[in-house]
Design a protein around this motif. Structure first.
Motif, PDB file in Angstrom:
ATOM      1  N   MET A   1      40.788  11.372  80.170  1.00 58.31           N
ATOM      2  CA  MET A   1      41.971  10.624  79.761  1.00 58.31           C
ATOM      3  C   MET A   1      41.562   9.291  79.138  1.00 58.31           C
ATOM      4  O   MET A   1      40.633   8.640  79.603  1.00 58.31           O
ATOM      5  CB  MET A   1      42.890  10.367  80.964  1.00 58.31           C
ATOM      6  N   ASP A   2      42.279   8.901  78.071  1.00 57.25           N
ATOM      7  CA  ASP A   2      42.017   7.612  77.440  1.00 57.25           C
ATOM      8  C   ASP A   2      42.894   6.507  78.019  1.00 57.25           C
ATOM      9  O   ASP A   2      42.478   5.362  78.132  1.00 57.25           O
ATOM     10  CB  ASP A   2      42.278   7.708  75.935  1.00 57.25           C
ATOM     11  N   LEU A   3      44.136   6.856  78.349  1.00 56.40           N
ATOM     12  CA  LEU A   3      45.105   5.875  78.825  1.00 56.40           C
ATOM     13  C   LEU A   3      46.111   6.568  79.723  1.00 56.40           C
ATOM     14  O   LEU A   3      46.538   7.684  79.424  1.00 56.40           O
ATOM     15  CB  LEU A   3      45.832   5.249  77.626  1.00 56.40           C
ATOM     16  N   VAL A   4      46.481   5.903  80.820  1.00 60.21           N
ATOM     17  CA  VAL A   4      47.584   6.373  81.651  1.00 60.21           C
ATOM     18  C   VAL A   4      48.668   5.299  81.652  1.00 60.21           C
ATOM     19  O   VAL A   4      48.408   4.133  81.965  1.00 60.21           O
ATOM     20  CB  VAL A   4      47.145   6.675  83.095  1.00 60.21           C
ATOM     21  N   ILE A   5      49.872   5.712  81.253  1.00 63.29           N
ATOM     22  CA  ILE A   5      51.044   4.842  81.306  1.00 63.29           C
ATOM     23  C   ILE A   5      51.749   5.147  82.611  1.00 63.29           C
ATOM     24  O   ILE A   5      52.257   6.254  82.814  1.00 63.29           O
ATOM     25  CB  ILE A   5      51.967   5.098  80.102  1.00 63.29           C
ATOM     26  N   ARG A   6      51.764   4.204  83.524  1.00 61.50           N
ATOM     27  CA  ARG A   6      52.269   4.432  84.877  1.00 61.50           C
ATOM     28  C   ARG A   6      53.706   3.937  85.044  1.00 61.50           C
ATOM     29  O   ARG A   6      54.118   2.959  84.426  1.00 61.50           O
ATOM     30  CB  ARG A   6      51.382   3.736  85.905  1.00 61.50           C
ATOM     31  N   ASN A   7      54.421   4.654  85.905  1.00 61.27           N
ATOM     32  CA  ASN A   7      55.738   4.212  86.393  1.00 61.27           C
ATOM     33  C   ASN A   7      56.777   4.084  85.286  1.00 61.27           C
ATOM     34  O   ASN A   7      57.682   3.253  85.354  1.00 61.27           O
ATOM     35  CB  ASN A   7      55.618   2.865  87.123  1.00 61.27           C
ATOM     36  N   ALA A   8      56.666   4.908  84.256  1.00 60.66           N
ATOM     37  CA  ALA A   8      57.606   4.836  83.147  1.00 60.66           C
ATOM     38  C   ALA A   8      58.884   5.605  83.467  1.00 60.66           C
ATOM     39  O   ALA A   8      58.867   6.592  84.212  1.00 60.66           O
ATOM     40  CB  ALA A   8      56.973   5.405  81.880  1.00 60.66           C
TER      41      ALA A   8
END
Length: 538
Positions: free
Chosen positions: A1-8
């Motif tokens: 994974m390159d990026l995790v966008i959390r809690n969206a």
């Protein structure tokens, strides 16, 4: 994974209720969607806490005029800051491919008011494929600010094959136009556009347009007409396009589908009834609108069609001739010009929004009628002077819309968002900088015309479906990582009619292909945009 966008708060583009999730991106795609409470959370070297933010697919501007802006301005913040990740250009039947040397010069002159004269652009291409390749290479070979799809412009095609004569095409000319349209579609265009109140496209009859649309249908594209009237003959013009597309077997997308001028106040339900009847009969129709009442075009576009025969130089010659200019005035002020949608022009409603000649800057932001009063002359005299002294360059706002019509149309099931944004000029229409946040802030949060989830669907999955893009427009694993994060409580258009280039608020992050185009509310130097091309049907 390159990026995790959390809690969206994920607005997935379907219109269904939102949900909480972590969204992981890898290799320019959405790699994993981890709903709240499900097993181990994804991990990446970089995370972004999206608490309080909605995550949606990138917005698709179904009607853009960024044909040269994408090559002129690497930042293109007007669109990137709105969360737009894909624009559809080549609109209204007039753009810069396919061309030869003659028609390139003519179209540059004709739509100077939309895009400037292009003196700063190296026009190395002549074909649709060449133009798309130029966009892909963008700035120093890196690309462009946002993705772009292209419509073959029917008016430009007619310039090439027929010229500027107001007559039916010959069989040989029609065959050439069909070949040009087919070549453009084979090279990646997504459909065909027309400007049927603009010369020379308006000179085509329905039989000619139908034959071109048959070619579009063969390639699985769609027809996007600017109809013959948005005023006195609006409903008839819509019906004409529906029947034409039915005869050709071609999908139809109605450009900036508004009902303007006094004759159409309160008549949006009649348009929707016409659409519903066609949809019930199996027609494939969609439409776009901008969430404002004024329209925007060039001042020259108001002139009668016969005045445009022969091209820009012929128009200027007619304006210089007193007798012919008097005929033009009569068409505008007495009989109702086809360029002004069959209604007589109200000079109070025509506001100059931009000029090419800096010596005329004092006219910007004022109506023709206001400037005429200041000069102690008739409004037509002022308008004629501006057209001549600016070589047909003035752009205008035309204050002729109706708020209830705007709201009624945007609720329809086949509605999508399109800015129709002209970026050129000192005081452009604020829709160029504000369309998408204005939908979300004003029409969703403040007025409740649409729910947030439904509005997101109008701006994402519906246009992606019209464009037949199977891996865009939804938050889905495997889809392109073109996403926008916005604050539903604060998102708003900053652009106003007084300050039209003000950027929006409440849209801190925009990613294209998993790369930050907007980060913490600021434009990065990323150029992740590429052309989105249709694969020819087999």
């Amino acid at each position: 994974m390159d990026l995790v966008i959390r809690n969206a708060r994920v607005m997935d583009g379907t219109g269904r209720p939102s949900y909480r999730a972590d969204v992981a991106l890898a290799g320019g795609r959405i790699a994993e969607i981890h709903r709240e409470g499900e097993g181990p959370r994804p991990w990446a070297p970089r995370t972004l806490d999206a608490t309080g933010l909605a995550l949606a697919p990138g917005f698709i501007d179904m009607h853009a005029h960024s044909d040269l802006a994408l090559l002129r301005d690497p930042a293109h913040t007007a669109k990137a800051a709105q969360g737009v990740t894909l624009e559809v250009i080549g609109q209204d039947g007039l753009s810069y491919a396919p061309v030869d040397d003659r028609t390139l010069a003519e179209v540059r002159a004709q739509i100077t008011g939309w895009n400037g004269d292009g003196a700063d652009i190296d026009f190395t291409w002549r074909s649709v494929g060449g133009y798309l390749d130029r966009l892909d290479h963008g700035f120093a070979g890196e690309g462009i600010a946002v993705n772009a799809a292209y419509l073959v412009p029917q008016g430009t095609v007619r310039m090439l094959a027929v010229g500027w004569e107001d007559r039916p095409a010959t069989a040989a000319e029609l065959d050439r136009m069909k070949r040009l349209v087919a070549e453009g579609l084979a090279q990646g265009a997504v459909g065909l556009s027309s400007g049927l109140t603009y010369t020379p496209g308006m000179y085509a009859d329905d039989a000619e347009l139908t034959e071109l649309c048959r070619v579009v249908a063969e390639y699985g594209g769609y027809y996007c007409p600017h109809h013959r009237s948005y005023g006195a003959g609006a409903l008839r013009a819509y019906a004409e396009m529906i029947e034409l597309s039915r005869t050709a077997g071609c999908a139809l997308h109605l450009a900036h589908a508004v009902m303007n001028f006094g004759v159409n106040e309160g008549r949006a339900p009649e348009l929707l009834a016409l659409l519903d009847a066609a949809l019930a009969d199996g027609a494939d129709i969609s439409l776009d609108t901008y969430p404002y009442t004024p329209g925007s075009t060039t001042l020259a576009a108001l002139l009668p069609g016969w005045a445009g025969e022969g091209g820009p130089e012929a128009i200027l010659a007619r304006l210089r001739d007193d007798a012919t200019a008097a005929r033009i005035r009569h068409a505008l002020e007495v009989t109702g010009s086809d360029g002004c949608h069959g209604v007589t022009v109200d000079w109070e409603s025509v506001e100059i929004s931009g000029v090419s000649n800096s010596a005329l800057a004092r006219y910007v932001g004022r109506s023709i009628a206001h400037s005429a009063r200041e000069r102690g002359e008739e409004p037509w005299t002022t308008a004629r002077r501006l057209l001549l002294e600016d070589d047909l360059g003035p752009t205008i706002l035309q204050h002729v819309g109706h708020e209830e019509n705007v709201r009624t149309i945007m609720r329809h099931a086949v509605h999508t968002g399109g800015s129709d944004g002209i970026l050129h000029g000192a005081k452009p229409h604020p829709r160029a900088y504000g369309t998408f946040p204005h939908y979300l802030g004003h029409y969703v949060r403040e007025l409740g015309v649409l729910s947030l989830e439904e509005c997101v669907a109008h701006l994402t999955s519906r246009p992606a479906a019209r464009l037949r893009l199977p891996d865009r427009g939804l938050i889905r694993e495997g889809h392109h990582a073109d996403v926008v994060l916005f604050d539903p409580e604060t998102v708003a258009a900053g652009a106003t009619f007084e300050a039209p280039r003000t950027l929006p608020t409440g849209i801190p992050y925009v990613l294209i292909a998993g790369r930050f185009v907007m980060e913490d509310g600021r434009r990065t130097d990323v150029l992740a945009g590429r052309t989105v091309r249709r694969t020819p049907a087999t």
